[in-house]
Structure formats: C-alpha cells, structure tokens
Design an enzyme around this catalytic site. Sequence first.
Site, PDB file in Angstrom:
ATOM      1  N   HIS A  52       0.860  -1.184   0.000  1.00  0.00           N
ATOM      2  CA  HIS A  52       0.000   0.000   0.000  1.00  0.00           C
ATOM      3  C   HIS A  52       0.895   1.231   0.000  1.00  0.00           C
ATOM      4  O   HIS A  52       2.072   1.170   0.395  1.00  0.00           O
ATOM      5  CB  HIS A  52      -0.883   0.010   1.237  1.00  0.00           C
ATOM      6  CG  HIS A  52      -1.922  -1.069   1.239  1.00  0.00           C
ATOM      7  ND1 HIS A  52      -2.987  -1.054   2.098  1.00  0.00           N
ATOM      8  CD2 HIS A  52      -2.061  -2.195   0.492  1.00  0.00           C
ATOM      9  CE1 HIS A  52      -3.748  -2.115   1.898  1.00  0.00           C
ATOM     10  NE2 HIS A  52      -3.196  -2.830   0.918  1.00  0.00           N
ATOM     11  N   GLU A  54       1.088   3.850   1.910  1.00  0.00           N
ATOM     12  CA  GLU A  54       1.661   4.199   3.212  1.00  0.00           C
ATOM     13  C   GLU A  54       2.793   3.251   3.591  1.00  0.00           C
ATOM     14  O   GLU A  54       3.826   3.683   4.108  1.00  0.00           O
ATOM     15  CB  GLU A  54       0.578   4.170   4.310  1.00  0.00           C
ATOM     16  CG  GLU A  54      -0.550   5.144   4.096  1.00  0.00           C
ATOM     17  CD  GLU A  54      -1.739   4.568   3.333  1.00  0.00           C
ATOM     18  OE1 GLU A  54      -2.850   5.091   3.505  1.00  0.00           O
ATOM     19  OE2 GLU A  54      -1.558   3.604   2.561  1.00  0.00           O
ATOM     20  N   CYS A  82      -5.803   2.012   5.946  1.00  0.00           N
ATOM     21  CA  CYS A  82      -6.442   0.742   6.288  1.00  0.00           C
ATOM     22  C   CYS A  82      -5.836   0.239   7.606  1.00  0.00           C
ATOM     23  O   CYS A  82      -4.837   0.787   8.084  1.00  0.00           O
ATOM     24  CB  CYS A  82      -6.221  -0.265   5.166  1.00  0.00           C
ATOM     25  SG  CYS A  82      -4.540  -0.933   5.105  1.00  0.00           S
ATOM     26  N   CYS A  85      -2.017  -0.457   7.354  1.00  0.00           N
ATOM     27  CA  CYS A  85      -1.217   0.763   7.269  1.00  0.00           C
ATOM     28  C   CYS A  85      -1.265   1.540   8.576  1.00  0.00           C
ATOM     29  O   CYS A  85      -0.250   2.083   9.013  1.00  0.00           O
ATOM     30  CB  CYS A  85      -1.696   1.617   6.103  1.00  0.00           C
ATOM     31  SG  CYS A  85      -1.381   0.842   4.498  1.00  0.00           S
TER      32      CYS A  85
END
Length: 153
Positions: A52, A54, A82, A85
């Site tokens: 992801h 991040e 999420c 993250c």
Amino acid sequence: MDKMMKVANECAKQGVSHNEGGPFGAVIIDKQGNIIAKGNNTVIKNNDPTEHAEMNVIREACKKLGTYDLSNYILYTSCEPCPMCLSAIIWANIKEVYYACTREDAGKIGFRDDIIYEYLKGNKKNLINIKQIDRDECKGLFEEYKESGKTIY
C-alpha cells in the site's frame, strides 16, 4: 489543495495510470516540509498485498533515514489508512497523519477495509481461521530476547 496532499494525490494518479495498484498515494515529510519519501500503491505491479502507498513510503523513509522511528515526521495520504497501514504508522511512531478520502469512500469503489475493522471490533464472521499452537515450545526465545535487553519499543 494542501501542497503535500497534492503530491500524494499525484502519486496516486501516477500509480493508477501505470496500473500499479489502487488509487492511493502517500508522502512523508520532515517538520520543515522537506519530502523524505513519496509513492503509490504497487499491489498489482508487484503482486504484493502489503505494498500500500503508506507501507511503501514508510519503508522508503526508514531505509533512507536509517531508522525505524519516524516520530519526527509527518504522513500525508490520499485515503484514510487501512488497518494494516494504520498499524505500520503506529509501529513507526508517526504521530501526525493527514488523509483525504475516507475508508467509506474506498469501500464504495470496492476496497474491503471495513471487514477488517469489523474483525478488530470482534465481529469475526469467518474471515480467518486463527488458532494458537505450540506456545511453550516458542516462548523460550521470547525470554531470551527479553534477557538480552534488545527491546525496540
């Protein structure tokens, strides 16, 4: 639009246009506003569900700075983090986070953050079968580690 959020959004756009992953971008800056790391979601590009935006910028910033402690840095992300993250942000000690779109916005375009948030609230719904085994056989290493004084947090 905020200058750093604009950078995060541009990273997200670049990732989507190159079919690297979902519409997510992130930037880590220092307190003076210097960009330390920026990037986008690369889940599709690298077939890695942990890539992801991040996570990618946390990894890049830590590598670049030679530390796992990002407590003096700020994260901008194009979407509410999420649970994975968010956990990484907490582990990295990032104390200041700015996000644009919400997890509800992500859900409306097919991302499933909500089922993980529900799981964490205790609504298991057969999401995963997780069982503890062999604790006694593995616990000794924990004690050795504790005695070594190598604690990180």
